[in-house]
Design a protein around this motif. Sequence first.
Motif, PDB file in Angstrom:
ATOM      1  N   VAL A  71      43.277  -5.040  49.927  1.00 53.92           N
ATOM      2  CA  VAL A  71      44.184  -3.892  49.790  1.00 53.92           C
ATOM      3  C   VAL A  71      44.053  -3.289  48.390  1.00 53.92           C
ATOM      4  O   VAL A  71      44.161  -2.069  48.210  1.00 53.92           O
ATOM      5  CB  VAL A  71      45.640  -4.279  50.124  1.00 53.92           C
ATOM      6  N   PHE A  72      43.768  -4.134  47.389  1.00 51.61           N
ATOM      7  CA  PHE A  72      43.633  -3.629  46.018  1.00 51.61           C
ATOM      8  C   PHE A  72      42.352  -2.798  45.855  1.00 51.61           C
ATOM      9  O   PHE A  72      42.329  -1.851  45.084  1.00 51.61           O
ATOM     10  CB  PHE A  72      43.667  -4.784  45.018  1.00 51.61           C
ATOM     11  N   ASP A  73      41.307  -3.127  46.590  1.00 52.58           N
ATOM     12  CA  ASP A  73      40.068  -2.350  46.528  1.00 52.58           C
ATOM     13  C   ASP A  73      40.263  -0.960  47.135  1.00 52.58           C
ATOM     14  O   ASP A  73      39.674   0.019  46.673  1.00 52.58           O
ATOM     15  CB  ASP A  73      38.935  -3.098  47.236  1.00 52.58           C
ATOM     16  N   VAL A  74      41.099  -0.874  48.155  1.00 57.58           N
ATOM     17  CA  VAL A  74      41.438   0.426  48.751  1.00 57.58           C
ATOM     18  C   VAL A  74      42.092   1.320  47.694  1.00 57.58           C
ATOM     19  O   VAL A  74      41.746   2.495  47.554  1.00 57.58           O
ATOM     20  CB  VAL A  74      42.369   0.240  49.975  1.00 57.58           C
ATOM     21  N   ILE A  75      43.010   0.752  46.932  1.00 63.26           N
ATOM     22  CA  ILE A  75      43.709   1.528  45.902  1.00 63.26           C
ATOM     23  C   ILE A  75      42.744   1.936  44.792  1.00 63.26           C
ATOM     24  O   ILE A  75      42.756   3.084  44.335  1.00 63.26           O
ATOM     25  CB  ILE A  75      44.902   0.727  45.345  1.00 63.26           C
ATOM     26  N   ILE A  76      41.874   1.028  44.375  1.00 58.78           N
ATOM     27  CA  ILE A  76      40.897   1.347  43.328  1.00 58.78           C
ATOM     28  C   ILE A  76      39.957   2.449  43.798  1.00 58.78           C
ATOM     29  O   ILE A  76      39.607   3.345  43.019  1.00 58.78           O
ATOM     30  CB  ILE A  76      40.115   0.086  42.898  1.00 58.78           C
ATOM     31  N   ASP A  77      39.534   2.416  45.052  1.00 59.81           N
ATOM     32  CA  ASP A  77      38.660   3.479  45.580  1.00 59.81           C
ATOM     33  C   ASP A  77      39.337   4.842  45.458  1.00 59.81           C
ATOM     34  O   ASP A  77      38.694   5.833  45.117  1.00 59.81           O
ATOM     35  CB  ASP A  77      38.263   3.199  47.026  1.00 59.81           C
ATOM     36  N   LEU A  78      40.639   4.899  45.721  1.00 55.05           N
ATOM     37  CA  LEU A  78      41.381   6.147  45.562  1.00 55.05           C
ATOM     38  C   LEU A  78      41.423   6.554  44.086  1.00 55.05           C
ATOM     39  O   LEU A  78      41.146   7.698  43.735  1.00 55.05           O
ATOM     40  CB  LEU A  78      42.804   6.013  46.104  1.00 55.05           C
ATOM     41  N   LEU A  79      41.762   5.602  43.219  1.00 55.35           N
ATOM     42  CA  LEU A  79      41.912   5.911  41.786  1.00 55.35           C
ATOM     43  C   LEU A  79      40.598   6.359  41.153  1.00 55.35           C
ATOM     44  O   LEU A  79      40.584   7.276  40.338  1.00 55.35           O
ATOM     45  CB  LEU A  79      42.470   4.701  41.027  1.00 55.35           C
ATOM     46  N   LYS A  80      39.508   5.722  41.510  1.00 55.24           N
ATOM     47  CA  LYS A  80      38.243   6.081  40.863  1.00 55.24           C
ATOM     48  C   LYS A  80      37.788   7.490  41.252  1.00 55.24           C
ATOM     49  O   LYS A  80      37.056   8.117  40.505  1.00 55.24           O
ATOM     50  CB  LYS A  80      37.167   5.036  41.124  1.00 55.24           C
ATOM     51  N   ASP A  81      38.251   8.002  42.389  1.00 57.00           N
ATOM     52  CA  ASP A  81      37.896   9.352  42.825  1.00 57.00           C
ATOM     53  C   ASP A  81      38.976  10.382  42.514  1.00 57.00           C
ATOM     54  O   ASP A  81      38.837  11.552  42.862  1.00 57.00           O
ATOM     55  CB  ASP A  81      37.608   9.357  44.334  1.00 57.00           C
ATOM     56  N   SER A  82      40.069   9.964  41.862  1.00 56.09           N
ATOM     57  CA  SER A  82      41.174  10.868  41.534  1.00 56.09           C
ATOM     58  C   SER A  82      41.022  11.416  40.121  1.00 56.09           C
ATOM     59  O   SER A  82      40.439  10.757  39.259  1.00 56.09           O
ATOM     60  CB  SER A  82      42.512  10.113  41.636  1.00 56.09           C
ATOM     61  N   PRO A  83      41.555  12.634  39.868  1.00 48.69           N
ATOM     62  CA  PRO A  83      41.506  13.197  38.510  1.00 48.69           C
ATOM     63  C   PRO A  83      42.158  12.245  37.505  1.00 48.69           C
ATOM     64  O   PRO A  83      43.231  11.711  37.759  1.00 48.69           O
ATOM     65  CB  PRO A  83      42.306  14.496  38.633  1.00 48.69           C
ATOM     66  N   GLN A  84      41.481  12.020  36.393  1.00 50.07           N
ATOM     67  CA  GLN A  84      41.921  11.092  35.338  1.00 50.07           C
ATOM     68  C   GLN A  84      42.150   9.674  35.867  1.00 50.07           C
ATOM     69  O   GLN A  84      42.871   8.892  35.253  1.00 50.07           O
ATOM     70  CB  GLN A  84      43.187  11.593  34.619  1.00 50.07           C
ATOM     71  N   HIS A  85      41.551   9.357  37.016  1.00 48.81           N
ATOM     72  CA  HIS A  85      41.692   8.034  37.639  1.00 48.81           C
ATOM     73  C   HIS A  85      43.158   7.668  37.828  1.00 48.81           C
ATOM     74  O   HIS A  85      43.567   6.530  37.657  1.00 48.81           O
ATOM     75  CB  HIS A  85      40.959   6.965  36.833  1.00 48.81           C
ATOM     76  N   ARG A  86      43.936   8.667  38.218  1.00 50.77           N
ATOM     77  CA  ARG A  86      45.384   8.509  38.378  1.00 50.77           C
ATOM     78  C   ARG A  86      45.797   9.135  39.715  1.00 50.77           C
ATOM     79  O   ARG A  86      45.327  10.214  40.070  1.00 50.77           O
ATOM     80  CB  ARG A  86      46.064   9.214  37.208  1.00 50.77           C
ATOM     81  N   ALA A  87      46.699   8.453  40.427  1.00 55.61           N
ATOM     82  CA  ALA A  87      47.166   8.990  41.711  1.00 55.61           C
ATOM     83  C   ALA A  87      48.669   8.760  41.859  1.00 55.61           C
ATOM     84  O   ALA A  87      49.214   7.778  41.349  1.00 55.61           O
ATOM     85  CB  ALA A  87      46.429   8.319  42.868  1.00 55.61           C
ATOM     86  N   ARG A  88      49.320   9.670  42.564  1.00 58.05           N
ATOM     87  CA  ARG A  88      50.735   9.495  42.891  1.00 58.05           C
ATOM     88  C   ARG A  88      50.883   8.306  43.837  1.00 58.05           C
ATOM     89  O   ARG A  88      50.030   8.081  44.688  1.00 58.05           O
ATOM     90  CB  ARG A  88      51.277  10.747  43.574  1.00 58.05           C
ATOM     91  N   LYS A  89      51.955   7.567  43.664  1.00 59.65           N
ATOM     92  CA  LYS A  89      52.193   6.424  44.554  1.00 59.65           C
ATOM     93  C   LYS A  89      52.533   6.898  45.954  1.00 59.65           C
ATOM     94  O   LYS A  89      52.073   6.330  46.934  1.00 59.65           O
ATOM     95  CB  LYS A  89      53.333   5.551  44.035  1.00 59.65           C
ATOM     96  N   GLY A  90      53.362   7.921  46.066  1.00 60.38           N
ATOM     97  CA  GLY A  90      53.827   8.359  47.380  1.00 60.38           C
ATOM     98  C   GLY A  90      54.764   7.321  47.965  1.00 60.38           C
ATOM     99  O   GLY A  90      55.128   6.350  47.308  1.00 60.38           O
ATOM    100  N   ASN A  91      55.154   7.527  49.210  1.00 59.73           N
ATOM    101  CA  ASN A  91      55.957   6.530  49.910  1.00 59.73           C
ATOM    102  C   ASN A  91      55.997   6.836  51.398  1.00 59.73           C
ATOM    103  O   ASN A  91      55.559   7.894  51.838  1.00 59.73           O
ATOM    104  CB  ASN A  91      57.365   6.388  49.314  1.00 59.73           C
ATOM    105  N   ALA A  92      56.529   5.897  52.137  1.00 58.52           N
ATOM    106  CA  ALA A  92      56.656   6.052  53.588  1.00 58.52           C
ATOM    107  C   ALA A  92      58.095   5.784  54.006  1.00 58.52           C
ATOM    108  O   ALA A  92      58.360   5.217  55.056  1.00 58.52           O
ATOM    109  CB  ALA A  92      55.695   5.096  54.292  1.00 58.52           C
ATOM    110  N   HIS A  93      59.040   6.190  53.156  1.00 60.21           N
ATOM    111  CA  HIS A  93      60.454   5.887  53.405  1.00 60.21           C
ATOM    112  C   HIS A  93      61.182   6.957  54.218  1.00 60.21           C
ATOM    113  O   HIS A  93      61.992   6.640  55.060  1.00 60.21           O
ATOM    114  CB  HIS A  93      61.201   5.683  52.083  1.00 60.21           C
ATOM    115  N   GLY A  94      60.912   8.211  53.927  1.00 62.49           N
ATOM    116  CA  GLY A  94      61.651   9.290  54.582  1.00 62.49           C
ATOM    117  C   GLY A  94      61.156   9.565  55.987  1.00 62.49           C
ATOM    118  O   GLY A  94      60.020   9.263  56.333  1.00 62.49           O
ATOM    119  N   LYS A  95      62.018  10.169  56.805  1.00 61.11           N
ATOM    120  CA  LYS A  95      61.616  10.441  58.189  1.00 61.11           C
ATOM    121  C   LYS A  95      60.473  11.456  58.263  1.00 61.11           C
ATOM    122  O   LYS A  95      59.723  11.473  59.224  1.00 61.11           O
ATOM    123  CB  LYS A  95      62.813  10.883  59.027  1.00 61.11           C
TER     124      LYS A  95
END
Length: 148
Positions: A61-85
């Motif tokens: 699961v951590f490699d999935v997150i790193i793959d997102l970060l390495k392709d994101s501007p400044q290697h930074r991404a919003r966390k987001g969430n799945a709480h709201g309807k």
Amino acid sequence: MLFHTRRKASDIIRKKLVESGGIVTISLLDQKPCTIVVADGGCAFTSDKLNKHRLKFDFSVFDVIIDLLKDSPQHRARKGNAHGKEDKVGYGKCTSDTVMGAVAIHYFGKSQGESCFDPVFVLAAVMDWAGVATNMRGYIQLKNMDLV
């Protein structure tokens, strides 16, 4: 012949957790304690904050997150969430450019419009503890550039 193999966040985190005796208490962003425990002979982990150790997560699961970060501007991404309807996979705060969206799609295998369990608050804290990413309010930023 030399082969360069990219280090993986999953390996770094697994190694650090095993070297800590297979159990560690870290701080979440809100400074509350969170216990992480190695499971399945070192192939997975659980947490008291993720359904009281009843949910197991593979270290990949951590490699999935790193793959997102390495392709994101400044290697930074919003966390987001799945709480709201309205925060279903692909919508609201669970889009593919967020950590939660990437985990939902690439780790849990969810499709657009589905609901998803949200473990990002724990995953981000573990990554920060291991020194691979910085856990900030609303964002995660890659810290260990050897992972790029």
